[in-house]
Design a protein around this motif. Sequence first.
Motif, PDB file in Angstrom:
ATOM      1  N   LEU A 192      -1.504   9.565  -3.612  1.00  0.00           N
ATOM      2  CA  LEU A 192      -1.117   9.511  -5.098  1.00  0.00           C
ATOM      3  C   LEU A 192      -2.258   9.202  -5.871  1.00  0.00           C
ATOM      4  O   LEU A 192      -2.472   9.480  -7.096  1.00  0.00           O
ATOM      5  CB  LEU A 192       0.004   8.776  -5.443  1.00  0.00           C
ATOM      6  CG  LEU A 192       1.513   9.221  -5.010  1.00  0.00           C
ATOM      7  CD1 LEU A 192       2.492   8.006  -5.437  1.00  0.00           C
ATOM      8  CD2 LEU A 192       1.929  10.534  -5.553  1.00  0.00           C
ATOM      9  N   GLY A 193      -3.379   8.514  -5.147  1.00  0.00           N
ATOM     10  CA  GLY A 193      -4.500   7.911  -5.816  1.00  0.00           C
ATOM     11  C   GLY A 193      -4.023   6.777  -6.972  1.00  0.00           C
ATOM     12  O   GLY A 193      -4.596   6.843  -7.659  1.00  0.00           O
ATOM     13  N   LEU A 194      -2.794   6.274  -6.614  1.00  0.00           N
ATOM     14  CA  LEU A 194      -2.379   5.155  -7.586  1.00  0.00           C
ATOM     15  C   LEU A 194      -1.620   3.959  -6.595  1.00  0.00           C
ATOM     16  O   LEU A 194      -0.941   4.073  -6.080  1.00  0.00           O
ATOM     17  CB  LEU A 194      -1.288   6.056  -8.443  1.00  0.00           C
ATOM     18  CG  LEU A 194      -0.694   5.160  -9.493  1.00  0.00           C
ATOM     19  CD1 LEU A 194      -1.739   5.094 -10.549  1.00  0.00           C
ATOM     20  CD2 LEU A 194       0.815   5.726  -9.906  1.00  0.00           C
ATOM     21  N   ASP A 195      -2.701   2.913  -6.723  1.00  0.00           N
ATOM     22  CA  ASP A 195      -1.940   1.826  -6.186  1.00  0.00           C
ATOM     23  C   ASP A 195      -0.781   1.240  -6.735  1.00  0.00           C
ATOM     24  O   ASP A 195      -0.740   1.173  -8.039  1.00  0.00           O
ATOM     25  CB  ASP A 195      -3.149   0.729  -5.993  1.00  0.00           C
ATOM     26  CG  ASP A 195      -4.114   1.018  -4.808  1.00  0.00           C
ATOM     27  OD1 ASP A 195      -3.715   1.626  -3.758  1.00  0.00           O
ATOM     28  OD2 ASP A 195      -5.292   0.844  -4.964  1.00  0.00           O
ATOM     29  N   ALA A 196       0.178   0.463  -6.170  1.00  0.00           N
ATOM     30  CA  ALA A 196       1.193  -0.080  -6.733  1.00  0.00           C
ATOM     31  C   ALA A 196       0.656  -1.336  -7.624  1.00  0.00           C
ATOM     32  O   ALA A 196       1.441  -1.507  -8.732  1.00  0.00           O
ATOM     33  CB  ALA A 196       2.516  -0.277  -5.912  1.00  0.00           C
TER      34      ALA A 196
ATOM     35  N   CYS B 254       8.449   4.747  -4.690  1.00  0.00           N
ATOM     36  CA  CYS B 254       8.876   4.912  -6.108  1.00  0.00           C
ATOM     37  C   CYS B 254       8.960   6.523  -6.276  1.00  0.00           C
ATOM     38  O   CYS B 254       9.949   7.284  -7.090  1.00  0.00           O
ATOM     39  CB  CYS B 254       8.044   4.383  -7.041  1.00  0.00           C
ATOM     40  SG  CYS B 254       8.324   2.584  -6.870  1.00  0.00           S
ATOM     41  N   MET B 255       7.917   7.000  -6.064  1.00  0.00           N
ATOM     42  CA  MET B 255       7.762   8.557  -6.429  1.00  0.00           C
ATOM     43  C   MET B 255       9.082   9.331  -5.681  1.00  0.00           C
ATOM     44  O   MET B 255       9.653  10.210  -6.110  1.00  0.00           O
ATOM     45  CB  MET B 255       6.536   9.093  -5.634  1.00  0.00           C
ATOM     46  CG  MET B 255       6.188  10.695  -6.100  1.00  0.00           C
ATOM     47  SD  MET B 255       6.238  11.119  -7.664  1.00  0.00           S
ATOM     48  CE  MET B 255       4.555  11.966  -8.054  1.00  0.00           C
TER      49      MET B 255
ATOM     50  N   SER C 165       3.871   2.818  -4.423  1.00  0.00           N
ATOM     51  CA  SER C 165       3.935   3.770  -5.331  1.00  0.00           C
ATOM     52  C   SER C 165       4.583   5.159  -4.672  1.00  0.00           C
ATOM     53  O   SER C 165       5.610   5.698  -5.583  1.00  0.00           O
ATOM     54  CB  SER C 165       2.660   3.962  -5.825  1.00  0.00           C
ATOM     55  OG  SER C 165       2.097   3.213  -6.438  1.00  0.00           O
TER      56      SER C 165
ATOM     57  N   LYS D 239       0.891  -1.297   0.043  1.00  0.00           N
ATOM     58  CA  LYS D 239      -0.073  -0.227   0.050  1.00  0.00           C
ATOM     59  C   LYS D 239       0.808   1.270   0.118  1.00  0.00           C
ATOM     60  O   LYS D 239       0.224   2.481  -0.294  1.00  0.00           O
ATOM     61  CB  LYS D 239      -1.000   0.025   1.369  1.00  0.00           C
ATOM     62  CG  LYS D 239      -0.132   0.135   2.672  1.00  0.00           C
ATOM     63  CD  LYS D 239      -1.447   0.064   3.617  1.00  0.00           C
ATOM     64  CE  LYS D 239      -0.538   0.098   4.973  1.00  0.00           C
ATOM     65  NZ  LYS D 239      -1.518   0.027   6.127  1.00  0.00           N
TER      66      LYS D 239
END
Lengths: 469, 469, 469
Positions: free
Chosen positions: B445-449, B85-86, B82, B79
Amino acid sequence: MIRHQVRRPRGLRAGMYVAITALLSSAGLLLAPATLAAQDGAGDLGFVLNTYSFLVWGVLVMWMCAGFTMLEAGSVRSKNASVICMKNIGLYAIAGLAYYIIGYGIMYTDVGSVIGSLDFFYGPSAEEVALLGGDQGAAAAVVENGHAVMSDWFFQMVFVATTASIVSGALAERVKLWAFFAFTAVLTAFVYPIVGAWTWGEGWLYQMGFTDFAGSTIVHSTGGWAALAGALVVGPRWGKFRRDGSIKATPPSNIPVVTLGVFILWMGWFGFNGGSQLALAGVADAVAMSNILVNTNLAAAAGVITALCTSRPILGRVDLFATLNGAISGMVAITAGPNIDNPLWAILIGAVGSLVCMVGLKVLEARRIDDVVGAVPAHLFAGIWGTLATCIAAGGNFVTQLVGVLSVGAFAFSVSWILWMVLDRVMGVRVSRSVESIGQDAAELGLDAYPEFVLMVDPDEDDDFRDAG
Amino acid sequence: MIRHQVRRPRGLRAGMYVAITALLSSAGLLLAPATLAAQDGAGDLGFVLNTYSFLVWGVLVMWMCAGFTMLEAGSVRSKNASVICMKNIGLYAIAGLAYYIIGYGIMYTDVGSVIGSLDFFYGPSAEEVALLGGDQGAAAAVVENGHAVMSDWFFQMVFVATTASIVSGALAERVKLWAFFAFTAVLTAFVYPIVGAWTWGEGWLYQMGFTDFAGSTIVHSTGGWAALAGALVVGPRWGKFRRDGSIKATPPSNIPVVTLGVFILWMGWFGFNGGSQLALAGVADAVAMSNILVNTNLAAAAGVITALCTSRPILGRVDLFATLNGAISGMVAITAGPNIDNPLWAILIGAVGSLVCMVGLKVLEARRIDDVVGAVPAHLFAGIWGTLATCIAAGGNFVTQLVGVLSVGAFAFSVSWILWMVLDRVMGVRVSRSVESIGQDAAELGLDAYPEFVLMVDPDEDDDFRDAG
Amino acid sequence: MIRHQVRRPRGLRAGMYVAITALLSSAGLLLAPATLAAQDGAGDLGFVLNTYSFLVWGVLVMWMCAGFTMLEAGSVRSKNASVICMKNIGLYAIAGLAYYIIGYGIMYTDVGSVIGSLDFFYGPSAEEVALLGGDQGAAAAVVENGHAVMSDWFFQMVFVATTASIVSGALAERVKLWAFFAFTAVLTAFVYPIVGAWTWGEGWLYQMGFTDFAGSTIVHSTGGWAALAGALVVGPRWGKFRRDGSIKATPPSNIPVVTLGVFILWMGWFGFNGGSQLALAGVADAVAMSNILVNTNLAAAAGVITALCTSRPILGRVDLFATLNGAISGMVAITAGPNIDNPLWAILIGAVGSLVCMVGLKVLEARRIDDVVGAVPAHLFAGIWGTLATCIAAGGNFVTQLVGVLSVGAFAFSVSWILWMVLDRVMGVRVSRSVESIGQDAAELGLDAYPEFVLMVDPDEDDDFRDAG
């Protein structure tokens, strides 16, 4: 004792470095002592380039260990992915220490011998230590060696690790962690170095004229024979070969990771074959190295396209895994002679290597030998093909090549087989059926590879372990 | 003002490049002007090799950022993968710009100073611009610098990024994205460069005789201190340390990715330590670089094997994560002195570094300090050990080394701590409990890995966030 | 016929290698024959360095193929990840063979021509073969070429593969495997080489003064145009653009793998731009190469930070995918002129490139063009910007640059469009709706990318394929 021996697999280019040095010296005599500086400068830079080539290409070969790791971690089922990571990071460490303490000494310090010398703890030469200590007078003796002593050690060490990496893939999912490590220690300290002493260490096979530029036989087949012996002793995974004669498909659990692994291997192979030119100081070295990289790439490409086009008739479908192995087997095949002049030969050798690998996989399966990643077909079978093909392409002696293939095979296979058998007696080489069923990750490490992802239940699992009761 | 200063951490080899140049010049005097061309050729090629060494090894050090990213992305829970990574792509970008605009100027343009100079926007020298513009007359002045100005900048820049990478791992899963970026900007523009000015910038620690070849203290400990300060200010993840004194295990979510990260770091470290020789033009450089790569590899290998064999008694099981950190801490430890002559020292230093890391992890946990990837034990504790061990192995001054360790520590830790506190006041450094519960990926981010993979429900989650109401 | 032509995109540095050689020769005349050896030594080492630069940087560019593969495999939905791996390993193999058999001949063997020559099967020069065969007399002729023939081939070949890699990402998830391979073969054998013949092959655009240092237009825009044509012919994925005007989000399925891909591309780009200096023998080469790496890095960093700070206003959230594409589009933009003197230009060009990419993505979506990874905005739009920006930063001719951009665009787009249309007639370029629904992995390869992971059901899937009946 020659401590700083470097392997010289090519008759052709032999003496070139010496010749250049001699030429410079003769010029120096005419102008001595005024031009000595300039002339030393040239010799120095040649030394620097040779050394730097070993280091840069050696780093790429080290990187191949990550390639094998990814290839294997993505190929095994998720329940065994952590353990294969452990095996690979461990084997690289063990190989490095074993080759430092024992292996390099066996392979190179008693040049021309049959089983090498027990000359432990290889290190920088006395002249090098003196130079680094500020003794400029030692420079000439250092330069005479052609390259820094430890740069060659580094380059040779990463080759040993490659040999060990081949074994881990074939035996994945059922060989015990510590048995594998014990085997790796002996393989990298003794078995590979003795094969190396016969060949690159200028032993009896070298003296017969056996040629294997970067190690189709010496590295890849040796690893393949060790893997084959292990596969026979350890046996197939439960359920792989069913009583009704059918074979259970065990698809890779993580395809992007497998693909990454193959790209890493492809990249690293440029160092493997390119660095095996063993020098960069001369024009001929640079030309040869260029041809080597191109041939390596073309052989891999031909292997890929061959598998792409023939996997359907041979294996029943357009097969990604066969295509990826096509790159590997193409490169294994060209490794014995990547310095051939005509790139068309590289394409042919690579294409046939890929075919050999695909057919070899079928043969292994028919013999009920379980090789999780196809390491034996890709490294051993394609390695044999490449070693023989070299003399077709470059005009060597077929019989000599065959003697090399057979003698390395007989030695590597039989010693490996005995070793696996001894390990089986001493500590057991195979995990229990319950460990195999649960997976080695949970059982041996207590660490799942993907602990948060919900996994499918294998519908055949009960069947696979029916007798495990 | 000396614009093109390069760090010279070694007394031993100092002046070698100058000496070679002088030798060539004296030969040139005897034969001038006829041999000028040949002599320039030699000097030119030395310049080219020094520059090329910075570039090639520098690229490998840049690659270490990918290694940290993979190590961290695989270590955190899915969770938060991402966001990590950012953070890592962002920190590398921020470090590069900050070091270009401010950092390098502080570190190297006011040589010998205490806090460097505010000399913004480092760039090619006037002579280099003239040469590229076609003014051949500028070549001599360019060559005199020993290497291209920006090749050194590039090599130094990737080191700054390493320092920042260390921080992101320790604070993963709870530090706010933008607070982390703000900290990174100050760390890379000011904190690290000031430490650098004291040492490689020939400041007061350099003048005292402090030696740290490739940065066990300057890079790794500085990053480790910054991470430790952050861990104290940000605090542990919810549920990590339970009221009953037990510690929640938070296993890596993706082991192959973690392992890949460690292999990348291992590969990149050859550039990190090898490139820190700072020159390739001379025979001694090539010899030293070879020893450096070998020692780096042996230290890592020894770290792996030490963890493999001792993780069971120390940590309770044969621990893959400790084994991977064994490679890292072994390399951190040898980084202060990878140019020692005897490889046996590298093995010893690496092995102890690995032990220090494992014990350090226990100590941190006992003090309820949460470090997701073990960055503080691996980079700070092993870095201290390595910096002190160097003078044991190579015969330096223990007190001087200790002064260096303590003064860098006092500065880096206190400034980092103040900075984290200020950031906490200004913008908050810690995500809310609800964000931590949901995961930063979805919340920030609103972006799951891994949006398509079905994930396990963490059985302890309710407990972990019981007070979150 | 000039067989060993190398592209020389820079007027500035032209003749430098020749000048150095001439200088050495004149010195040699004065001292002949005694200094010949030393002088040859210098020339030889220049040849070695030029060659080695091509090889090392070329390996990094090859590595970019792995970067594209990871970027794409992580960006597509899990059901199409195996096929995208297959496409990428296949395209690299096809590109290599096509460029060997046909492409390089078209691009470089008929220098200055409009459509190149059909000179098949490029290989080592006769002099090189003679030298490797032991004929030392051939060395001078070999050295005269400046670098080994095949080292240049290798470096050019990996560029072709980059062009093809761009296409695969844009058309992912719906283009047929074999149609893509057929397109790749023509693209790499003819389309790209003809564009190359106009420019680096010294054709009409080169003669007009068009400048594109490492290929913002020649490589990236050509690939982008081919991708755009393909996207138009193949059409968007089912359900991507809904009848109500809304756009379905298709988030990447594996963020760590995407991030790894971008780091690989960033690393490889140092080789892409650095190696495009095409030489390393001279001081100016080394200086230029250093500036190039620094500018490439700063442009990428600026692209990242720009996206980080502006993705919320432009795209509605702090967007990781846009940030990663920011690095790529920053590098694409600087690729036309990475050798500018002032790094501030690199930052500006990279930052604007990132903006162009983000805005371009919105434009494409508004036109209902489906580009899975944003390849067209990142490579085509940013490539156009970079090609035009070069003349702003370095003072070229804007009209000439525009002519280059438009003529390459007209040619690459129209030929690609025709080719996609022909392929559609001949074999169909688009998978059936049922294949698209099931996923290409299961349908085309029978091999899921993550067969053991339980996947979410896409809640929109019924809607997406409502008309599929």
